[in-house]
Enzyme design. Structure first.
Site, PDB file in Angstrom:
ATOM      1  N   ARG A  55      40.726 -34.854  -7.705  1.00 11.77           N
ATOM      2  CA  ARG A  55      40.874 -36.204  -8.256  1.00 11.77           C
ATOM      3  C   ARG A  55      40.340 -37.299  -7.341  1.00 11.77           C
ATOM      4  O   ARG A  55      39.851 -38.312  -7.788  1.00 11.77           O
ATOM      5  CB  ARG A  55      42.342 -36.459  -8.537  1.00 11.77           C
ATOM      6  CG  ARG A  55      42.535 -36.937  -9.946  1.00 11.77           C
ATOM      7  CD  ARG A  55      43.914 -37.219 -10.331  1.00 11.77           C
ATOM      8  NE  ARG A  55      44.879 -36.995  -9.281  1.00 11.77           N
ATOM      9  CZ  ARG A  55      46.132 -36.669  -9.516  1.00 11.77           C
ATOM     10  NH1 ARG A  55      46.533 -36.500 -10.744  1.00 11.77           N
ATOM     11  NH2 ARG A  55      46.988 -36.515  -8.531  1.00 11.77           N
ATOM     12  N   LYS A 163      49.756 -16.844  -5.621  1.00 14.43           N
ATOM     13  CA  LYS A 163      51.174 -16.922  -5.910  1.00 14.43           C
ATOM     14  C   LYS A 163      51.689 -18.332  -5.621  1.00 14.43           C
ATOM     15  O   LYS A 163      51.027 -19.052  -4.876  1.00 14.43           O
ATOM     16  CB  LYS A 163      51.919 -15.875  -5.098  1.00 14.43           C
ATOM     17  CG  LYS A 163      52.170 -16.256  -3.629  1.00 14.43           C
ATOM     18  CD  LYS A 163      52.992 -15.184  -3.009  1.00 14.43           C
ATOM     19  CE  LYS A 163      53.598 -15.482  -1.711  1.00 14.43           C
ATOM     20  NZ  LYS A 163      54.111 -16.720  -1.317  1.00 14.43           N
ATOM     21  N   ASP A 192      47.122 -11.538  -3.582  1.00 17.74           N
ATOM     22  CA  ASP A 192      48.221 -11.346  -2.633  1.00 17.74           C
ATOM     23  C   ASP A 192      47.488 -11.166  -1.310  1.00 17.74           C
ATOM     24  O   ASP A 192      46.818 -10.145  -1.103  1.00 17.74           O
ATOM     25  CB  ASP A 192      49.021 -10.086  -2.960  1.00 17.74           C
ATOM     26  CG  ASP A 192      50.162  -9.891  -1.979  1.00 17.74           C
ATOM     27  OD1 ASP A 192      49.951 -10.096  -0.763  1.00 17.74           O
ATOM     28  OD2 ASP A 192      51.273  -9.533  -2.406  1.00 17.74           O
ATOM     29  N   HIS A 193      47.548 -12.169  -0.437  1.00 18.56           N
ATOM     30  CA  HIS A 193      46.638 -12.122   0.718  1.00 18.56           C
ATOM     31  C   HIS A 193      46.910 -10.927   1.633  1.00 18.56           C
ATOM     32  O   HIS A 193      46.076 -10.549   2.439  1.00 18.56           O
ATOM     33  CB  HIS A 193      46.627 -13.453   1.475  1.00 18.56           C
ATOM     34  CG  HIS A 193      47.808 -13.668   2.369  1.00 18.56           C
ATOM     35  ND1 HIS A 193      49.018 -14.111   1.918  1.00 18.56           N
ATOM     36  CD2 HIS A 193      47.964 -13.490   3.701  1.00 18.56           C
ATOM     37  CE1 HIS A 193      49.864 -14.206   2.936  1.00 18.56           C
ATOM     38  NE2 HIS A 193      49.239 -13.839   4.037  1.00 18.56           N
ATOM     39  N   LYS A 197      44.227  -7.881   4.067  1.00 24.82           N
ATOM     40  CA  LYS A 197      44.315  -7.545   5.504  1.00 24.82           C
ATOM     41  C   LYS A 197      43.766  -6.137   5.726  1.00 24.82           C
ATOM     42  O   LYS A 197      44.120  -5.208   5.002  1.00 24.82           O
ATOM     43  CB  LYS A 197      45.771  -7.615   5.976  1.00 24.82           C
ATOM     44  CG  LYS A 197      46.348  -9.034   5.964  1.00 24.82           C
ATOM     45  CD  LYS A 197      47.783  -9.032   6.473  1.00 24.82           C
ATOM     46  CE  LYS A 197      48.465 -10.353   6.206  1.00 24.82           C
ATOM     47  NZ  LYS A 197      48.366 -11.317   7.277  1.00 24.82           N
ATOM     48  N   GLU A 231      58.652 -12.944  10.942  1.00 23.39           N
ATOM     49  CA  GLU A 231      57.919 -14.150  11.353  1.00 23.39           C
ATOM     50  C   GLU A 231      58.766 -14.938  12.326  1.00 23.39           C
ATOM     51  O   GLU A 231      59.973 -15.109  12.099  1.00 23.39           O
ATOM     52  CB  GLU A 231      57.649 -15.039  10.149  1.00 23.39           C
ATOM     53  CG  GLU A 231      56.721 -14.442   9.141  1.00 23.39           C
ATOM     54  CD  GLU A 231      56.456 -15.423   8.016  1.00 23.39           C
ATOM     55  OE1 GLU A 231      55.512 -16.207   8.154  1.00 23.39           O
ATOM     56  OE2 GLU A 231      57.216 -15.418   7.045  1.00 23.39           O
ATOM     57  N   ASP A 250      59.515 -15.294  -2.000  1.00 21.33           N
ATOM     58  CA  ASP A 250      58.352 -15.674  -1.201  1.00 21.33           C
ATOM     59  C   ASP A 250      57.646 -14.445  -0.602  1.00 21.33           C
ATOM     60  O   ASP A 250      56.426 -14.432  -0.487  1.00 21.33           O
ATOM     61  CB  ASP A 250      58.819 -16.615  -0.072  1.00 21.33           C
ATOM     62  CG  ASP A 250      57.671 -17.187   0.727  1.00 21.33           C
ATOM     63  OD1 ASP A 250      56.677 -17.602   0.100  1.00 21.33           O
ATOM     64  OD2 ASP A 250      57.756 -17.228   1.973  1.00 21.33           O
ATOM     65  N   HIS A 255      54.377  -9.406  -1.123  1.00 22.47           N
ATOM     66  CA  HIS A 255      53.827  -8.683   0.027  1.00 22.47           C
ATOM     67  C   HIS A 255      54.567  -7.376   0.334  1.00 22.47           C
ATOM     68  O   HIS A 255      53.957  -6.339   0.532  1.00 22.47           O
ATOM     69  CB  HIS A 255      53.850  -9.560   1.278  1.00 22.47           C
ATOM     70  CG  HIS A 255      53.269 -10.933   1.069  1.00 22.47           C
ATOM     71  ND1 HIS A 255      52.178 -11.167   0.269  1.00 22.47           N
ATOM     72  CD2 HIS A 255      53.621 -12.147   1.561  1.00 22.47           C
ATOM     73  CE1 HIS A 255      51.880 -12.465   0.274  1.00 22.47           C
ATOM     74  NE2 HIS A 255      52.755 -13.079   1.043  1.00 22.47           N
ATOM     75  N   LYS A 355      62.416 -15.302   8.429  1.00 16.72           N
ATOM     76  CA  LYS A 355      61.843 -16.385   9.237  1.00 16.72           C
ATOM     77  C   LYS A 355      62.680 -16.510  10.500  1.00 16.72           C
ATOM     78  O   LYS A 355      63.862 -16.134  10.527  1.00 16.72           O
ATOM     79  CB  LYS A 355      61.944 -17.715   8.475  1.00 16.72           C
ATOM     80  CG  LYS A 355      61.239 -17.717   7.132  1.00 16.72           C
ATOM     81  CD  LYS A 355      59.802 -18.120   7.250  1.00 16.72           C
ATOM     82  CE  LYS A 355      59.138 -18.237   5.906  1.00 16.72           C
ATOM     83  NZ  LYS A 355      57.687 -18.065   5.970  1.00 16.72           N
TER      84      LYS A 355
HETATM   85  C1  BG6 Z   1      53.038 -16.381   2.475  1.00 16.71           C
HETATM   86  C2  BG6 Z   1      54.412 -16.956   2.437  1.00 16.71           C
HETATM   87  O1  BG6 Z   1      52.740 -15.750   1.251  1.00 16.71           O
HETATM   88  O2  BG6 Z   1      52.949 -15.426   3.524  1.00 16.71           O
HETATM   89  C3  BG6 Z   1      54.763 -17.571   3.772  1.00 16.71           C
HETATM   90  O3  BG6 Z   1      54.484 -17.947   1.429  1.00 16.71           O
HETATM   91  C4  BG6 Z   1      54.548 -16.599   4.898  1.00 16.71           C
HETATM   92  O4  BG6 Z   1      56.108 -18.038   3.778  1.00 16.71           O
HETATM   93  C5  BG6 Z   1      53.181 -15.958   4.809  1.00 16.71           C
HETATM   94  O5  BG6 Z   1      54.674 -17.308   6.120  1.00 16.71           O
HETATM   95  C6  BG6 Z   1      53.026 -14.838   5.809  1.00 16.71           C
HETATM   96  O6  BG6 Z   1      51.692 -14.449   5.845  1.00 16.71           O
HETATM   97  P1  BG6 Z   1      51.025 -13.863   7.172  1.00 16.71           P
HETATM   98  O7  BG6 Z   1      49.640 -13.510   6.768  1.00 16.71           O
HETATM   99  O8  BG6 Z   1      51.098 -14.949   8.191  1.00 16.71           O
HETATM  100  O9  BG6 Z   1      51.864 -12.673   7.546  1.00 16.71           O
END
Ligand code: BG6
Length: 519
Positions: A55, A163, A192-193, A197, A231, A250, A255, A355
């Site tokens: 925008r 997501k 889903d990242h 990996k 994390e 989350d 994941h 976390k």
């Molecule tokens: C994301 C979550 O999908 O994955 C985050 O929303 C999280 O809360 C993150 O921190 C973790 O990803 P990575 O690649 O840092 O392990």
């Protein structure tokens, strides 16, 4: 011999990538740096364009300038290669417009046509880096502007989304319906990242390209499995999002269940996307459903209070910005799951994520059954370690096998030793970002690393059942944990029920919190 499974380098046809939400964090921090690296490594198609759609008023050159500055910070290779950037940035253009305004899509259409090459107008990757509520209007407008065609359309058009895929099963079903109202399921690439990996992709190679482990990969040899995705960061500035999500939505819904399905699925009939995804779905369907009573026994939630990590004092979750001072949202979850199929019957799978844990570390630990103790009972009693195999997903990516060895000397002393493989030592420090691989695959049209509709829906069924049991129940004392510890006492109790204990991952040197886009 190096064997390129799936053969060769990916062939990607000329195409245009349109990023919706081009002013957002994801674009500057992840997408553009990933595309820049793909260009740097000659993996982009011979002809391509990247159109940023958002925008805010910007020109091509002001957008490029902004991205160039951000790249200094977010590029995984430094310094930025000026020659590559100059060439790469000539492919970037900006299209100012409102996602709900038909005129903006007409402008986009004109812009794509003006590239003067049919493939750049017909082969279109739409990356929706927006909130999910904007997916449906954007796709509808793309359809009306003639930018997304059905199966009979010329060229290809694909939609990439991130997501959260809904908030629960009901909203995921709605979202999936919206995504596929004007596009077909094979055109939708859900990211889903974790699947981008390297180490997560290696799970299948490791299992199915080696005979020695796959033979042991079942209930006869494996006592239990632990999957940890820890994390050290807290929720930081993402309190608003996190209050609606929590660790289960989350991290577990996506994941952790993805990693679990790769570790436990049956061999697919081929490496095709559908063959692999069929097996993952079969696996997810065989996870024993958790009723309210089972969820209460087998799932633990937790929330961090203030504590120290790496010598630094961290606030409690309830003190984080945009978090309710009496919030019951979980920042930690641990689950004990059973997979009711022939291979895994009776084997517990422990999953945990949280976390503000002592370190950011993700690993899968396969705990093998012990040998009979008789032979070494005099020396070790019941304490002879059982073998274990750890797949280290991040950091210090690698695989390590723990077994027993004789301590040199005249006595019969036995102690565990390790055999270690690390990616860095073997392949050098080549660590492409997950987004590089995922963008490349989506351009190439290979959906293997993306989540299919049915996977999302089954994962929500599992998570919904657990959340249902938590509804309206405040956290108990045993569910709080200090920042910098490995989670609440209740999570230790969960394993102790079966005589198990969490394996503490080897703590890598303290890493500064990584910067992630919000949302
Ligand atoms: C994301 C979550 O999908 O994955 C985050 O929303 C999280 O809360 C993150 O921190 C973790 O990803 P990575 O690649 O840092 O392990």
């Amino acid at each position: 011999m190096v064997c390129h499974l799936g053969a060769r380098r990916k062939l990607v046809a000329p195409c245009s990538i349109v990023i919706f939400g081009a002013s957002g964090d994801l674009t500057t921090r992840k997408l553009v740096p990933a595309l820049y690296h793909l260009r740097k490594e000659n993996q982009m198609p011979p002809e391509f364009r990247i159109v940023g759609f958002a925008r805010r008023e910007k020109t091509d050159s002001s957008w490029r300038e902004e991205l160039r500055q951000a790249l200094d910070q977010f590029s995984r290779t430094k310094p930025v290669d000026e020659a590559v950037w100059q060439e790469f940035s000539s492919h970037l253009t900006y299209c100012q417009g409102d996602l709900t305004d038909p005129a903006a899509y007409a402008k986009l259409e004109r812009q794509l046509s003006a590239f003067g090459s049919l493939p750049l107008r017909q082969n279109l990757l739409f990356y929706l880096a927006t909130t999910p509520s904007q997916f449906a209007p954007a796709i509808e407008q793309l359809h009306h502007a003639g930018l997304i065609g059905g199966p009979a359309a010329t060229g290809w058009q694909r939609i990439v989304v991130e997501k959260p895929f809904g908030h629960d099963l009901a909203s995921a079903l709605r979202l999936n319906d919206e995504l596929t109202r004007y596009a077909q399921e094979p055109q939708v690439f859900r990211i889903d990242h974790y699947l981008g990996k390297e180490t997560v992709q290696n799970i299948l190679m490791f299992r199915f390209a080696n005979s020695i482990f796959e033979r042991l990969w079942n209930r006869d040899s494996i006592d239990h499995v632990q999957i940890t995705v820890g994390e050290s960061q807290g929720v930081g500035q993402r309190g608003g999002y996190y209050e609606e999500a929590g660790a289960l939505r989350d991290m577990v819904q996506n994941h952790l269940l993805q990693v679990l399905s790769l570790v436990t699925m049956e061999p697919p009939v081929s490496l095709d996307a559908e063959a692999i995804r069929d097996e993952k779905v079969k696996l997810l369907k065989s996870i024993r459903p958790l009723g309210e009573a089972e969820a209460a026994r087998q799932v633990v939630r937790g929330q961090y209070f203030a504590g120290t990590i790496g010598g630094e004092l961290r606030p409690g979750y309830r003190q984080e910005p945009k978090v309710k001072p009496d919030s019951n949202v979980e920042t930690y979850a641990a689950l004990k799951l059973f997979i009711d199929n022939w291979r895994w019957s009776g084997v517990p799978f422990y999953l945990r994520t949280g976390k503000c844990l002592p370190s950011s570390v993700s690993e899968v630990r396969i705990q093998f059954r012990p040998t009979p103790y008789v032979l070494f009972a005099a020396q070790c009693g019941q304490r002879l370690d059982a073998n274990s195999l750890t797949l280290r997903l991040q950091p210090n990516e690698g695989i390590s096998l723990r077994f027993n060895g004789k301590v040199p000397g005249p006595s019969v002393a036995v102690r565990p030793v390790r055999m270690n493989f690390t990616y860095d030592a073997e392949f050098g420090a080549y660590t492409p970002e997950a987004y590089e691989r995922l963008l490349l695959e989506s351009m190439a049209g290979d959906a293997t690393l993306f989540i299919r509709r049915d996977e999302v829906e089954i994962a929500w069924q599992i998570v919904d059942a657990i959340r249902h049991g938590w509804a309206g129940k405040p956290l108990a004392n045993r569910e709080f944990y200090a920042a910098g510890t490995w989670g609440p006492v209740a999570a230790d109790d969960l394993l102790a029920q079966a005589g198990h204990a969490w394996h503490e991952p080897l703590i890598p040197p303290h890493q500064p919190p990584s910067v992630r886009p919000p949302g």
